[in-house]
Design a protein around this motif. Sequence first.
Motif, PDB file in Angstrom:
ATOM      1  N   LEU A  14       5.770  21.442  19.161  1.00  0.00           N
ATOM      2  CA  LEU A  14       4.676  22.217  18.858  1.00  0.00           C
ATOM      3  C   LEU A  14       4.944  23.068  17.663  1.00  0.00           C
ATOM      4  CD1 LEU A  14       3.116  23.099  22.285  1.00  0.00           C
ATOM      5  CD2 LEU A  14       2.447  21.319  20.526  1.00  0.00           C
ATOM      6  N   GLN A  15       6.429  23.835  17.804  1.00  0.00           N
ATOM      7  CA  GLN A  15       6.603  24.474  16.450  1.00  0.00           C
ATOM      8  C   GLN A  15       7.110  23.878  15.312  1.00  0.00           C
ATOM      9  OE1 GLN A  15      10.039  26.702  18.044  1.00  0.00           O
ATOM     10  NE2 GLN A  15       8.744  28.379  19.233  1.00  0.00           N
ATOM     11  N   SER A  16       7.347  22.755  15.501  1.00  0.00           N
ATOM     12  CA  SER A  16       7.615  21.562  14.225  1.00  0.00           C
ATOM     13  C   SER A  16       6.559  21.101  13.805  1.00  0.00           C
ATOM     14  CB  SER A  16       8.601  20.658  14.468  1.00  0.00           C
ATOM     15  OG  SER A  16       8.071  19.614  15.537  1.00  0.00           O
ATOM     16  N   LEU A  17       5.324  21.374  14.235  1.00  0.00           N
ATOM     17  CA  LEU A  17       4.125  20.651  13.806  1.00  0.00           C
ATOM     18  C   LEU A  17       3.676  21.275  12.173  1.00  0.00           C
ATOM     19  CD1 LEU A  17       1.833  20.481  16.739  1.00  0.00           C
ATOM     20  CD2 LEU A  17       3.094  18.647  15.755  1.00  0.00           C
ATOM     21  N   LYS A  18       3.336  20.348  11.213  1.00  0.00           N
ATOM     22  CA  LYS A  18       3.032  20.712   9.983  1.00  0.00           C
ATOM     23  C   LYS A  18       1.688  20.247   9.676  1.00  0.00           C
ATOM     24  CE  LYS A  18       7.939  20.699   8.443  1.00  0.00           C
ATOM     25  NZ  LYS A  18       8.674  19.954   9.509  1.00  0.00           N
ATOM     26  N   ASP A  19       1.183  19.294  10.328  1.00  0.00           N
ATOM     27  CA  ASP A  19      -0.147  18.760   9.846  1.00  0.00           C
ATOM     28  C   ASP A  19      -1.510  19.635  10.265  1.00  0.00           C
ATOM     29  OD1 ASP A  19       1.035  16.447   8.879  1.00  0.00           O
ATOM     30  OD2 ASP A  19       0.834  15.414  10.834  1.00  0.00           O
ATOM     31  N   THR A  20      -2.216  19.868   9.208  1.00  0.00           N
ATOM     32  CA  THR A  20      -3.297  20.774   9.354  1.00  0.00           C
ATOM     33  C   THR A  20      -4.423  20.314  10.538  1.00  0.00           C
ATOM     34  OG1 THR A  20      -3.073  21.763   7.174  1.00  0.00           O
ATOM     35  CG2 THR A  20      -5.498  22.060   8.345  1.00  0.00           C
ATOM     36  N   PRO A  21      -4.471  18.974  10.718  1.00  0.00           N
ATOM     37  CA  PRO A  21      -5.345  18.560  11.886  1.00  0.00           C
ATOM     38  C   PRO A  21      -4.940  18.997  13.237  1.00  0.00           C
ATOM     39  CG  PRO A  21      -5.047  16.919  10.209  1.00  0.00           C
ATOM     40  CD  PRO A  21      -4.186  18.017   9.934  1.00  0.00           C
ATOM     41  N   SER A  22      -3.655  19.398  13.228  1.00  0.00           N
ATOM     42  CA  SER A  22      -3.077  19.965  14.634  1.00  0.00           C
ATOM     43  C   SER A  22      -3.646  21.242  15.073  1.00  0.00           C
ATOM     44  CB  SER A  22      -1.401  20.124  14.621  1.00  0.00           C
ATOM     45  OG  SER A  22      -0.847  18.506  14.322  1.00  0.00           O
ATOM     46  N   ILE A  23      -4.295  22.141  14.076  1.00  0.00           N
ATOM     47  CA  ILE A  23      -4.616  23.311  14.476  1.00  0.00           C
ATOM     48  C   ILE A  23      -5.712  23.431  15.470  1.00  0.00           C
ATOM     49  CG2 ILE A  23      -5.512  25.444  13.607  1.00  0.00           C
ATOM     50  CD1 ILE A  23      -3.767  25.043  10.889  1.00  0.00           C
ATOM     51  N   GLU A  24      -6.538  22.514  15.293  1.00  0.00           N
ATOM     52  CA  GLU A  24      -7.933  22.547  16.090  1.00  0.00           C
ATOM     53  C   GLU A  24      -7.435  22.391  17.612  1.00  0.00           C
ATOM     54  OE1 GLU A  24     -12.404  20.539  16.336  1.00  0.00           O
ATOM     55  OE2 GLU A  24     -11.468  21.318  14.220  1.00  0.00           O
ATOM     56  N   PRO A  25      -6.732  21.359  17.993  1.00  0.00           N
ATOM     57  CA  PRO A  25      -6.341  20.818  19.315  1.00  0.00           C
ATOM     58  C   PRO A  25      -5.373  21.811  19.946  1.00  0.00           C
ATOM     59  CG  PRO A  25      -5.752  19.122  17.897  1.00  0.00           C
ATOM     60  CD  PRO A  25      -6.342  20.230  17.138  1.00  0.00           C
ATOM     61  N   LEU A  26      -4.599  22.468  18.921  1.00  0.00           N
ATOM     62  CA  LEU A  26      -3.955  23.590  19.536  1.00  0.00           C
ATOM     63  C   LEU A  26      -4.700  24.758  20.021  1.00  0.00           C
ATOM     64  CD1 LEU A  26      -0.978  23.539  17.053  1.00  0.00           C
ATOM     65  CD2 LEU A  26      -0.767  23.213  19.418  1.00  0.00           C
ATOM     66  N   MET A  27      -5.372  25.068  19.249  1.00  0.00           N
ATOM     67  CA  MET A  27      -6.586  26.539  19.359  1.00  0.00           C
ATOM     68  C   MET A  27      -7.431  26.020  20.824  1.00  0.00           C
ATOM     69  SD  MET A  27      -5.457  28.648  17.733  1.00  0.00           S
ATOM     70  CE  MET A  27      -6.732  29.851  18.614  1.00  0.00           C
ATOM     71  N   ALA A  28      -7.810  24.687  20.782  1.00  0.00           N
ATOM     72  CA  ALA A  28      -8.697  24.299  22.024  1.00  0.00           C
ATOM     73  C   ALA A  28      -7.648  24.418  23.127  1.00  0.00           C
ATOM     74  CB  ALA A  28      -9.112  22.831  21.867  1.00  0.00           C
ATOM     75  N   ALA A  29      -6.467  24.196  23.360  1.00  0.00           N
ATOM     76  CA  ALA A  29      -5.617  24.265  24.064  1.00  0.00           C
ATOM     77  C   ALA A  29      -5.472  25.729  24.725  1.00  0.00           C
ATOM     78  CB  ALA A  29      -4.239  23.515  24.086  1.00  0.00           C
ATOM     79  N   PHE A  30      -5.331  26.738  23.412  1.00  0.00           N
ATOM     80  CA  PHE A  30      -5.102  28.202  23.562  1.00  0.00           C
ATOM     81  C   PHE A  30      -6.124  28.783  24.464  1.00  0.00           C
ATOM     82  CE2 PHE A  30      -5.476  32.322  21.939  1.00  0.00           C
ATOM     83  CZ  PHE A  30      -4.198  33.175  22.201  1.00  0.00           C
ATOM     84  N   ASN A  31      -7.571  28.204  24.067  1.00  0.00           N
ATOM     85  CA  ASN A  31      -8.504  28.890  24.362  1.00  0.00           C
ATOM     86  C   ASN A  31      -9.187  28.116  25.896  1.00  0.00           C
ATOM     87  OD1 ASN A  31      -9.187  30.789  22.357  1.00  0.00           O
ATOM     88  ND2 ASN A  31      -9.752  29.310  21.089  1.00  0.00           N
ATOM     89  N   ASN A  32      -8.523  27.275  26.217  1.00  0.00           N
ATOM     90  CA  ASN A  32      -8.703  26.497  27.618  1.00  0.00           C
ATOM     91  C   ASN A  32      -8.411  27.298  28.687  1.00  0.00           C
ATOM     92  OD1 ASN A  32      -8.913  25.046  29.663  1.00  0.00           O
ATOM     93  ND2 ASN A  32      -8.227  23.050  28.622  1.00  0.00           N
ATOM     94  N   PRO A  33      -9.410  27.911  29.405  1.00  0.00           N
ATOM     95  CA  PRO A  33      -8.965  28.884  30.661  1.00  0.00           C
ATOM     96  C   PRO A  33      -7.855  28.223  31.480  1.00  0.00           C
ATOM     97  CG  PRO A  33     -11.323  28.756  30.360  1.00  0.00           C
ATOM     98  CD  PRO A  33     -10.753  27.511  29.499  1.00  0.00           C
ATOM     99  N   GLU A  34      -7.947  27.042  31.770  1.00  0.00           N
ATOM    100  CA  GLU A  34      -6.960  26.217  32.406  1.00  0.00           C
ATOM    101  C   GLU A  34      -5.519  26.550  32.104  1.00  0.00           C
ATOM    102  OE1 GLU A  34      -7.655  22.038  32.719  1.00  0.00           O
ATOM    103  OE2 GLU A  34      -9.538  22.453  33.814  1.00  0.00           O
TER     104      GLU A  34
END
Length: 192
Positions: free
Chosen positions: A68-88
């Motif tokens: 996850l720290q090595s990701l460089k592609d901008t399209p990765s941001i949205e699913p990362l934030m979805a994971a961050f905001n997921n209450p689970e």
Amino acid sequence: MSKSNLNKQDKLKINQLLGDLQSKDELKIAGAIKAFAIHGHATIIEPLVAVWRSGLSAENEALVIDLLQSLKDTPSIEPLMAAFNNPENRPLQRKLLSTFWNSKLDFSDYLADFVLFGIEGDFLDALETITVVENFETVAPESAILESQLLLTEYFGQTEGRDEQKDAILTDLAMLLKDFSDLEGTDDLYLE
């Protein structure tokens, strides 16, 4: 890149790796995580975080964090934030936030999400929040700054159940947002 933009061979490889990721075999999981660094894209983030949430060995968790720290592609941001905001994923939020500030991706659009996390969490969550915000390489958009200032104004308007250490960190965060406001030429809603 969306999954539909992948060629058939890439789709097959990713599906095979997702199967390995969801196995209970730690070696297969490790191999899949390592292979995602080469063959993966944004669609693997959600299943990767789901497997992380369900429990991984310390070695495989370190591999996920490195990936996850090595990701460089901008399209990765949205699913990362979805994971961050997921209450689970609440138990993983602090670790996810740490990976964000150690990555090269620009999360400044999500300033308010991080400020809310710092407000709702404990002292360490507030500390992670200010760390990620301090490490933004670009100034957050005006709307994100204003929303964050409103969240802090509301927080500081409350009198019950506040922690002095956390308040100190959030005050520093408010000062940082004021600096952002000055750079953007907007009015600061908290420190007026």
